[in-house]
Motif scaffolding. Sequence first.
Motif, PDB file in Angstrom:
ATOM      1  N   TYR A 194       0.843  -1.197   0.000  1.00  0.00           N
ATOM      2  CA  TYR A 194       0.000   0.000   0.000  1.00  0.00           C
ATOM      3  C   TYR A 194       0.876   1.244   0.000  1.00  0.00           C
ATOM      4  O   TYR A 194       1.997   1.236   0.512  1.00  0.00           O
ATOM      5  N   LEU A 209      -2.959  -3.598   5.795  1.00  0.00           N
ATOM      6  CA  LEU A 209      -4.098  -2.699   5.573  1.00  0.00           C
ATOM      7  C   LEU A 209      -4.310  -1.796   6.782  1.00  0.00           C
ATOM      8  O   LEU A 209      -4.606  -0.604   6.631  1.00  0.00           O
ATOM      9  N   GLU A 213      -4.400   2.206   6.661  1.00  0.00           N
ATOM     10  CA  GLU A 213      -5.574   3.004   7.077  1.00  0.00           C
ATOM     11  C   GLU A 213      -5.179   4.062   8.095  1.00  0.00           C
ATOM     12  O   GLU A 213      -5.723   5.172   8.084  1.00  0.00           O
TER      13      GLU A 213
END
Length: 218
Positions: A194, A209, A213
């Motif tokens: 990411y 993740l 975030e």
Amino acid sequence: AVTIPEGFTMQQIAGLLEEKGVADSGAFLSLASDQEFAYSLGIQGPSLEGFLFPDTYRLSKGMGEKRIAQMLVGRFQAVFKDEYRKKLQDLSITLEELVTLASIIEKETADPVERHLISAVLHNRLKAGMMLQSDPTVIYGMSDFSGNLTREDLQKANPYNTYLMKGLPPHPIANSGEASLKAALFPAPVPYRYFVSKNNGTHHFSTTLAEHERAVKT
């Protein structure tokens, strides 16, 4: 002397050539979109997108669109050395797939340090069967991009929307310089999957993740 910037699409290149008075944009774009002409130059894709190498060329009005296209593709073929072609085999991807990856890297960052990290994220996501979720691919497929990509745009189906489809888009979304081609060939050995913009030209990279975030919120 005509300088084609890194990251230009073939449509932008066609416009630039007309602006410089060396080609008709419609004629050049028609030729660059001709699959048979692409095949004649050794490109196994639907068009010359991705293979019109950004550089400075000496061009004249009498050359014609075909000769100019041949020059730009010839420059790509000269830059894409034998060692790069050998690395393609190690990665088990085609030249067209590699050039598509490079075009996404080209549009995602202009930071030399980050190119290999962006490449790692893309490679890692592809290996994991994850969607690439790349904003520039979505924008490429839009005919009415206003300059502000919205959540609604990400939910609209288009062949280049990597938020809705797995794998690479159908073909390159821009014409990359050698730095992005090298980055696509040599991703950094990191586990990142990411990244998010820090709004200062650089990105925060994450492996999970949850970490991503948190970075989005900061």
